[in-house]
Motif scaffolding. Structure first.
Motif, mmCIF file in Angstrom:
data_model
loop_
_atom_site.group_PDB
_atom_site.id
_atom_site.type_symbol
_atom_site.label_atom_id
_atom_site.label_comp_id
_atom_site.label_asym_id
_atom_site.label_seq_id
_atom_site.Cartn_x
_atom_site.Cartn_y
_atom_site.Cartn_z
ATOM 1 N N ASN A 1 0.686 -0.918 0.039
ATOM 2 C CA ASN A 1 0.187 -0.086 0.004
ATOM 3 C C ASN A 1 0.696 1.477 0.209
ATOM 4 O OD1 ASN A 1 -2.771 0.992 -0.246
ATOM 5 N ND2 ASN A 1 -2.637 1.422 2.026
ATOM 6 N N GLN A 2 2.406 1.363 -0.723
ATOM 7 C CA GLN A 2 2.440 2.114 -0.435
ATOM 8 C C GLN A 2 3.670 2.254 -1.935
ATOM 9 O OE1 GLN A 2 5.122 2.492 2.375
ATOM 10 N NE2 GLN A 2 6.545 4.169 1.479
ATOM 11 N N TYR A 3 3.780 4.235 -2.439
ATOM 12 C CA TYR A 3 4.432 3.551 -4.304
ATOM 13 C C TYR A 3 6.093 4.373 -3.597
ATOM 14 C CZ TYR A 3 0.142 4.819 -6.217
ATOM 15 O OH TYR A 3 -1.465 4.900 -6.802
ATOM 16 N N PHE A 4 6.980 2.928 -4.125
ATOM 17 C CA PHE A 4 8.686 2.925 -3.828
ATOM 18 C C PHE A 4 9.285 3.433 -5.818
ATOM 19 C CE2 PHE A 4 7.043 0.260 -0.669
ATOM 20 C CZ PHE A 4 7.544 0.539 0.488
ATOM 21 N N PHE A 5 8.555 3.495 -6.526
ATOM 22 C CA PHE A 5 9.272 4.437 -7.609
ATOM 23 C C PHE A 5 8.750 3.722 -8.753
ATOM 24 C CE2 PHE A 5 10.091 -1.016 -7.677
ATOM 25 C CZ PHE A 5 10.674 -1.060 -9.323
ATOM 26 N N ALA A 6 8.800 4.422 -10.109
ATOM 27 C CA ALA A 6 8.091 3.927 -11.336
ATOM 28 C C ALA A 6 8.665 3.590 -12.544
ATOM 29 C CB ALA A 6 7.318 5.640 -11.571
ATOM 30 N N THR A 7 7.554 3.315 -13.240
ATOM 31 C CA THR A 7 8.445 2.279 -14.785
ATOM 32 C C THR A 7 7.279 2.370 -15.618
ATOM 33 O OG1 THR A 7 9.684 0.533 -12.884
ATOM 34 C CG2 THR A 7 8.943 -0.239 -15.613
ATOM 35 N N LEU A 8 8.042 2.856 -16.633
ATOM 36 C CA LEU A 8 7.059 2.979 -17.732
ATOM 37 C C LEU A 8 7.897 1.586 -18.406
ATOM 38 C CD1 LEU A 8 6.621 3.932 -20.524
ATOM 39 C CD2 LEU A 8 8.486 4.374 -21.399
ATOM 40 N N TYR A 9 6.867 0.711 -18.762
ATOM 41 C CA TYR A 9 7.222 -1.255 -19.342
ATOM 42 C C TYR A 9 6.547 -1.002 -20.608
ATOM 43 C CZ TYR A 9 7.163 -5.899 -18.218
ATOM 44 O OH TYR A 9 7.128 -7.672 -18.410
ATOM 45 N N ASP A 10 7.223 -2.040 -21.344
ATOM 46 C CA ASP A 10 6.705 -2.323 -23.080
ATOM 47 C C ASP A 10 6.456 -3.306 -22.449
ATOM 48 O OD1 ASP A 10 7.171 -2.816 -25.337
ATOM 49 O OD2 ASP A 10 8.724 -2.050 -25.281
ATOM 50 N N ARG A 11 4.862 -2.906 -22.718
ATOM 51 C CA ARG A 11 4.609 -4.449 -23.045
ATOM 52 C C ARG A 11 4.796 -5.743 -23.836
ATOM 53 N NH1 ARG A 11 -1.196 -4.054 -20.272
ATOM 54 N NH2 ARG A 11 -1.143 -1.640 -19.264
ATOM 55 N N LYS A 12 5.203 -4.773 -24.956
ATOM 56 C CA LYS A 12 5.272 -5.820 -26.191
ATOM 57 C C LYS A 12 6.957 -6.838 -26.038
ATOM 58 C CE LYS A 12 6.120 -5.555 -31.258
ATOM 59 N NZ LYS A 12 7.889 -6.390 -31.399
ATOM 60 N N GLU A 13 7.522 -6.327 -25.828
ATOM 61 C CA GLU A 13 8.684 -6.879 -24.865
ATOM 62 C C GLU A 13 9.322 -7.427 -24.045
ATOM 63 O OE1 GLU A 13 10.691 -7.246 -28.067
ATOM 64 O OE2 GLU A 13 10.681 -5.376 -29.153
ATOM 65 N N ARG A 14 7.859 -7.267 -22.992
ATOM 66 C CA ARG A 14 7.758 -7.397 -21.365
ATOM 67 C C ARG A 14 9.416 -7.538 -20.907
ATOM 68 N NH1 ARG A 14 5.280 -12.211 -24.701
ATOM 69 N NH2 ARG A 14 3.276 -11.896 -24.497
ATOM 70 N N ILE A 15 9.699 -5.461 -21.504
ATOM 71 C CA ILE A 15 11.090 -5.421 -20.566
ATOM 72 C C ILE A 15 10.459 -3.914 -20.112
ATOM 73 C CG2 ILE A 15 12.525 -7.159 -21.309
ATOM 74 C CD1 ILE A 15 13.790 -4.725 -22.681
ATOM 75 N N PRO A 16 10.587 -3.558 -18.586
ATOM 76 C CA PRO A 16 10.662 -2.178 -18.331
ATOM 77 C C PRO A 16 11.944 -1.260 -19.479
ATOM 78 C CG PRO A 16 12.404 -3.122 -17.181
ATOM 79 C CD PRO A 16 11.703 -4.567 -17.265
ATOM 80 N N VAL A 17 11.371 -0.142 -19.881
ATOM 81 C CA VAL A 17 12.376 0.743 -20.471
ATOM 82 C C VAL A 17 13.233 1.737 -19.604
ATOM 83 C CG1 VAL A 17 11.837 3.806 -22.024
ATOM 84 C CG2 VAL A 17 10.096 1.266 -22.205
ATOM 85 N N TYR A 18 11.823 1.862 -18.511
ATOM 86 C CA TYR A 18 13.318 2.474 -17.663
ATOM 87 C C TYR A 18 12.670 2.356 -16.166
ATOM 88 C CZ TYR A 18 10.567 7.253 -18.250
ATOM 89 O OH TYR A 18 9.378 7.649 -17.702
ATOM 90 N N SER A 19 13.238 2.265 -15.034
ATOM 91 C CA SER A 19 12.664 2.341 -13.616
ATOM 92 C C SER A 19 13.745 3.981 -13.031
ATOM 93 C CB SER A 19 12.799 1.383 -13.271
ATOM 94 O OG SER A 19 12.304 0.278 -13.013
ATOM 95 N N ALA A 20 12.673 4.536 -12.449
ATOM 96 C CA ALA A 20 13.165 6.033 -11.562
ATOM 97 C C ALA A 20 12.599 5.925 -10.234
ATOM 98 C CB ALA A 20 12.169 7.072 -12.330
ATOM 99 N N TYR A 21 13.717 6.143 -9.412
ATOM 100 C CA TYR A 21 13.352 6.190 -7.937
ATOM 101 C C TYR A 21 14.416 6.972 -7.799
ATOM 102 C CZ TYR A 21 17.837 3.524 -8.712
ATOM 103 O OH TYR A 21 19.426 3.351 -8.994
ATOM 104 N N ILE A 22 14.396 7.376 -5.943
ATOM 105 C CA ILE A 22 15.450 8.031 -5.125
ATOM 106 C C ILE A 22 16.138 6.595 -4.160
ATOM 107 C CG2 ILE A 22 15.679 9.566 -3.082
ATOM 108 C CD1 ILE A 22 12.640 10.432 -4.049
#
Length: 285
Positions: free
Chosen positions: A58-79
């Motif tokens: 129930n808490q947000y920890f980071f953000a990810t842009l995900y590529d559904r077609k390739e089934r890998i993340p484009v990037y993950s952003a965090y502190i």
């Protein structure tokens, strides 16, 4: 009757809020993981993207842009907030990539199957699963590493398959690990500790694992920007060929230019314009 209508409105509102895990934009949902609340521009967006505000307990920890077609993340952003702690065990998946009516929190495949009568095939349609990596010859490589977090919950949150790419074993366990653990510690000494923003990404390659299900990236990259103790702004970056155990340490501007070449795009922007593009000399690590 009026009370019933009010309760119905509250219930409907809660249902709508419950669908915010896979979101329409980071700016409106979890901008806190980006310097000056400014995500990368659209240059790296894939054909079938998913913007994920990564939620655990129930808490947000980071953000990810995900590529559904390739089934890998484009990037993950965090502190960046490193701290001691054990490496978590087990891998999680993102229920809302299957259906936005499913829970916001991450689940294991087995728990999701049992709790919501979801089949393994349904899960695999939208994302990679741990079995895709078995006997592949590639590591499950974190973009956002658990070692850059200082609580058990935040470290556990990085063990979602939407934060994982097939990574060259030597690169993952040697040169990239050295960058994550040593170079980042050295670079961040001048930063305000709660103001270090990192984006780590992967460039899709021309090969795959698991019978074509999961793309093997050609390059892994990282960029960081922070407000310093002197109230200036500092930035740095790195990129690695996923076939080699070697990292190229470069400026943020050099990374954006290189990504533009790799993606065939112009004007790649990873961070807010306040982050300097020309700091840091190029060197091997």
């Amino acid at each position: 009757m009026m009370l019933w209508l009010l309760l119905l409105q509250v219930w409907a509102s809660c249902l709508w809020l419950g669908h915010s895990e896979v979101v329409t934009s980071f700016e409106s949902s979890c901008p806190q993981f980006f310097f000056r609340e400014t995500p990368p521009n659209e240059a790296l967006e894939p054909e079938n993207p998913a913007w994920i505000c990564q939620r655990y307990n129930n808490q947000y920890f980071f953000a990810t842009l995900y590529d559904r077609k390739e089934r890998i993340p484009v990037y993950s952003a965090y502190i960046y907030e490193p701290g001691p702690g054990k490496r978590p065990q087990g891998w999680l998946v993102e229920p809302q990539l299957i259906n936005d009516s499913l829970p916001q929190d991450m689940y294991t495949v087995q728990a999701l199957e049992r709790a919501y009568n979801i089949t393994r095939a349904q899960i695999m349609q939208s994302q990679a699963v741990s079995a895709d990596y078995e006997n592949s010859g590639w590591d499950r490589g974190h973009l956002n590493p658990n070692g850059h977090h200082n609580t058990l919950a935040s470290r556990n949150a990085t063990f979602t398959l939407t934060n994982i790419v097939p990574m060259n074993k030597k690169l993952n366990r040697k040169a990239w690990k050295k960058y994550e653990q040593q170079t980042m510690r050295q670079k961040t000494k001048k930063c305000q500790t709660d103001k270090i923003y990192v984006i780590v990404g992967a460039v899709p390659g021309n090969s795959s694992i698991a019978g074509g299900r999961v793309n093997v990236p050609s390059h892994i990259w990282s960029g960081a920007c922070c407000k310093t103790k002197n109230n200036t702004v500092s930035a740095w970056a790195a990129i690695a060929n996923n076939k080699l155990n070697r990292i190229w340490k470069i400026s943020l501007g050099q990374l954006e230019k290189r990504l533009g070449q790799l993606y065939g795009m112009q004007n790649v922007s990873l961070f807010h314009s306040d982050c300097p593009r020309n700091m840091s000399l190029t060197s091997w690590a």
